[in-house]
Design a protein around this motif. Structure first.
Motif, PDB file in Angstrom:
ATOM      1  N   VAL A 107      15.554   2.935  -2.445  1.00  0.00           N
ATOM      2  CA  VAL A 107      15.832   1.428  -2.202  1.00  0.00           C
ATOM      3  C   VAL A 107      16.375   0.934  -3.463  1.00  0.00           C
ATOM      4  O   VAL A 107      16.093   1.546  -4.641  1.00  0.00           O
ATOM      5  CB  VAL A 107      14.541   0.781  -1.751  1.00  0.00           C
ATOM      6  N   LYS A 108      16.798  -0.443  -3.515  1.00  0.00           N
ATOM      7  CA  LYS A 108      17.175  -0.820  -4.658  1.00  0.00           C
ATOM      8  C   LYS A 108      15.840  -1.653  -5.362  1.00  0.00           C
ATOM      9  O   LYS A 108      14.868  -2.009  -4.838  1.00  0.00           O
ATOM     10  CB  LYS A 108      18.063  -2.119  -4.617  1.00  0.00           C
ATOM     11  N   VAL A 109      16.017  -1.390  -6.624  1.00  0.00           N
ATOM     12  CA  VAL A 109      14.779  -1.954  -7.476  1.00  0.00           C
ATOM     13  C   VAL A 109      14.514  -3.496  -6.987  1.00  0.00           C
ATOM     14  O   VAL A 109      13.107  -3.516  -6.847  1.00  0.00           O
ATOM     15  CB  VAL A 109      15.119  -2.022  -8.906  1.00  0.00           C
ATOM     16  N   PRO A 110      15.235  -4.455  -6.849  1.00  0.00           N
ATOM     17  CA  PRO A 110      14.848  -5.913  -6.445  1.00  0.00           C
ATOM     18  C   PRO A 110      13.944  -5.674  -4.775  1.00  0.00           C
ATOM     19  O   PRO A 110      13.074  -6.330  -4.622  1.00  0.00           O
ATOM     20  CB  PRO A 110      16.000  -6.504  -6.175  1.00  0.00           C
TER      21      PRO A 110
ATOM     22  N   GLY B 115       3.840   5.756  -5.112  1.00  0.00           N
ATOM     23  CA  GLY B 115       3.971   5.646  -6.767  1.00  0.00           C
ATOM     24  C   GLY B 115       2.896   6.562  -7.557  1.00  0.00           C
ATOM     25  O   GLY B 115       3.277   7.641  -8.155  1.00  0.00           O
ATOM     26  N   ALA B 116       1.845   6.582  -6.887  1.00  0.00           N
ATOM     27  CA  ALA B 116       0.744   7.676  -6.999  1.00  0.00           C
ATOM     28  C   ALA B 116       1.362   9.064  -6.920  1.00  0.00           C
ATOM     29  O   ALA B 116       1.184   9.904  -7.716  1.00  0.00           O
ATOM     30  CB  ALA B 116      -0.579   7.532  -6.510  1.00  0.00           C
ATOM     31  N   GLU B 117       1.787   9.496  -5.739  1.00  0.00           N
ATOM     32  CA  GLU B 117       2.647  10.735  -5.550  1.00  0.00           C
ATOM     33  C   GLU B 117       3.685  11.012  -6.471  1.00  0.00           C
ATOM     34  O   GLU B 117       3.506  12.021  -7.012  1.00  0.00           O
ATOM     35  CB  GLU B 117       3.088  10.774  -4.015  1.00  0.00           C
ATOM     36  N   LEU B 118       4.377  10.120  -7.125  1.00  0.00           N
ATOM     37  CA  LEU B 118       5.550  10.335  -7.587  1.00  0.00           C
ATOM     38  C   LEU B 118       4.924  10.477  -9.233  1.00  0.00           C
ATOM     39  O   LEU B 118       5.471  11.324  -9.932  1.00  0.00           O
ATOM     40  CB  LEU B 118       6.518   9.270  -7.862  1.00  0.00           C
TER      41      LEU B 118
ATOM     42  N   SER C 150      11.853   1.679 -11.512  1.00  0.00           N
ATOM     43  CA  SER C 150      13.142   1.975 -10.990  1.00  0.00           C
ATOM     44  C   SER C 150      13.076   3.472 -10.487  1.00  0.00           C
ATOM     45  O   SER C 150      13.968   4.153  -9.498  1.00  0.00           O
ATOM     46  CB  SER C 150      14.345   1.715 -12.224  1.00  0.00           C
ATOM     47  N   GLN C 151      12.338   4.436 -11.242  1.00  0.00           N
ATOM     48  CA  GLN C 151      12.076   5.562 -11.067  1.00  0.00           C
ATOM     49  C   GLN C 151      11.819   5.768  -9.551  1.00  0.00           C
ATOM     50  O   GLN C 151      12.155   6.620  -8.818  1.00  0.00           O
ATOM     51  CB  GLN C 151      11.067   6.424 -11.681  1.00  0.00           C
ATOM     52  N   LEU C 152      10.728   4.836  -8.976  1.00  0.00           N
ATOM     53  CA  LEU C 152      10.166   4.675  -7.806  1.00  0.00           C
ATOM     54  C   LEU C 152      11.032   4.289  -6.605  1.00  0.00           C
ATOM     55  O   LEU C 152      11.116   4.932  -5.776  1.00  0.00           O
ATOM     56  CB  LEU C 152       8.903   3.834  -7.654  1.00  0.00           C
ATOM     57  N   ALA C 153      12.025   3.302  -7.121  1.00  0.00           N
ATOM     58  CA  ALA C 153      12.884   2.850  -6.159  1.00  0.00           C
ATOM     59  C   ALA C 153      13.998   3.811  -5.804  1.00  0.00           C
ATOM     60  O   ALA C 153      14.513   4.112  -4.781  1.00  0.00           O
ATOM     61  CB  ALA C 153      13.592   1.551  -6.815  1.00  0.00           C
ATOM     62  N   ARG C 154      14.453   4.516  -6.736  1.00  0.00           N
ATOM     63  CA  ARG C 154      15.092   5.651  -6.508  1.00  0.00           C
ATOM     64  C   ARG C 154      14.589   6.661  -5.551  1.00  0.00           C
ATOM     65  O   ARG C 154      15.439   7.354  -4.655  1.00  0.00           O
ATOM     66  CB  ARG C 154      15.816   6.462  -7.789  1.00  0.00           C
ATOM     67  N   HIS C 155      13.403   7.258  -5.975  1.00  0.00           N
ATOM     68  CA  HIS C 155      12.566   7.932  -5.166  1.00  0.00           C
ATOM     69  C   HIS C 155      12.573   7.604  -3.771  1.00  0.00           C
ATOM     70  O   HIS C 155      12.538   8.357  -2.639  1.00  0.00           O
ATOM     71  CB  HIS C 155      11.151   8.502  -5.765  1.00  0.00           C
TER      72      HIS C 155
ATOM     73  N   ASP D  90       0.831  -1.060  -0.033  1.00  0.00           N
ATOM     74  CA  ASP D  90      -0.124  -0.085   0.009  1.00  0.00           C
ATOM     75  C   ASP D  90       0.827   1.358   0.035  1.00  0.00           C
ATOM     76  O   ASP D  90       0.516   2.385  -0.784  1.00  0.00           O
ATOM     77  CB  ASP D  90      -0.852   0.026   1.333  1.00  0.00           C
ATOM     78  N   ARG D  91       1.958   1.290   0.814  1.00  0.00           N
ATOM     79  CA  ARG D  91       2.613   2.351   0.895  1.00  0.00           C
ATOM     80  C   ARG D  91       3.643   2.608  -0.332  1.00  0.00           C
ATOM     81  O   ARG D  91       3.800   3.878  -0.850  1.00  0.00           O
ATOM     82  CB  ARG D  91       3.623   2.339   2.144  1.00  0.00           C
ATOM     83  N   VAL D  92       3.987   1.620  -1.242  1.00  0.00           N
ATOM     84  CA  VAL D  92       4.684   1.596  -2.453  1.00  0.00           C
ATOM     85  C   VAL D  92       3.639   2.229  -3.317  1.00  0.00           C
ATOM     86  O   VAL D  92       4.031   3.087  -4.108  1.00  0.00           O
ATOM     87  CB  VAL D  92       5.225   0.311  -2.551  1.00  0.00           C
ATOM     88  N   VAL D  93       2.513   1.803  -3.375  1.00  0.00           N
ATOM     89  CA  VAL D  93       1.549   2.088  -4.477  1.00  0.00           C
ATOM     90  C   VAL D  93       1.184   3.725  -4.212  1.00  0.00           C
ATOM     91  O   VAL D  93       1.077   4.542  -5.222  1.00  0.00           O
ATOM     92  CB  VAL D  93       0.301   1.290  -4.572  1.00  0.00           C
TER      93      VAL D  93
END
Length: 193
Positions: free
Chosen positions: A38-41, A15-18, A30-35, A9-12
């Motif tokens: 965290v690492k993409v994996p 992602g919505a805010e980004l 990858s954009q969200l991981a940088r934001h 939920d927090r990731v989504v």
């Protein structure tokens, strides 16, 4: 190992805010991981990649917008309901451009049926009760309403009305007036051509 505090939920929501900041088309895992730092994996513990992330953001946005639209339309009918629906969509698009763009994402059939998309259609059909359109004509009217509202919002968001007078809000209100007149004077079906 997943970063402490991250949940699907927090990731989504992040992602919505980004998406609101950079645009839905630019939203990637990858954009969200940088934001999030965290690492993409690590992100893949919570979402299954860019398509899954975008789909989840679309589902979130559809649900948020359906909730707002239902509140706005409640207790209204006819033109008041139509104006409330359109205004809610337009305000949401201005406040959350990435999320609004996400609501336009094409979802697969099963996901679409399980989404808040059918709630949007039901809200629009409820508005049509105030216009007393025959049931056989309602799909056409739902499509017309969607075309006018979403088409206007898309053009306005792209800056299509920024360099002319009158201001876009004046034209928006006139478009809703014209849509109301069209719904009140809905034509009798003509023979198929």
């Amino acid at each position: 190992m997943a970063r402490a505090g991250l949940t699907p939920d927090r990731v989504v929501r992040a992602g919505a805010e980004l998406a609101d900041d950079i645009g839905f088309a630019e939203l990637t895992a990858s954009q969200l991981a940088r934001h999030l730092g965290v690492k993409v994996p690590s992100l893949y513990t919570h979402v299954g990649g860019t398509h899954d992330l975008r789909t989840r953001v679309a589902l979130l946005a559809l649900a948020e917008l359906a909730d707002l639209a239902a509140l706005a339309v409640a207790g209204r009918s006819g033109k008041a309901a139509l104006t409330a629906l359109g205004g809610t969509y337009r305000d949401y698009a201005a406040a959350h451009p990435g999320r609004y763009a996400a609501t336009r994402m094409r979802l697969d059939h099963e996901t679409a049926l399980a989404s808040a998309g059918p709630r949007h259609a039901a809200l629009t059909r409820a508005i049509l009760r105030g216009y007393q359109l025959p049931e056989a004509e309602q799909n056409h009217a739902v499509r017309l309403i969607g075309s006018v509202i979403h088409g206007y919002i898309d053009l306005e968001s792209a800056g299509g009305f920024a360099h002319s007078s009158p201001d876009s809000t004046t034209s928006w209100l006139r478009a809703l007036d014209a849509l109301d007149v069209a719904l009140r004077a809905w034509p009798t079906p003509s023979d198929e051509r």
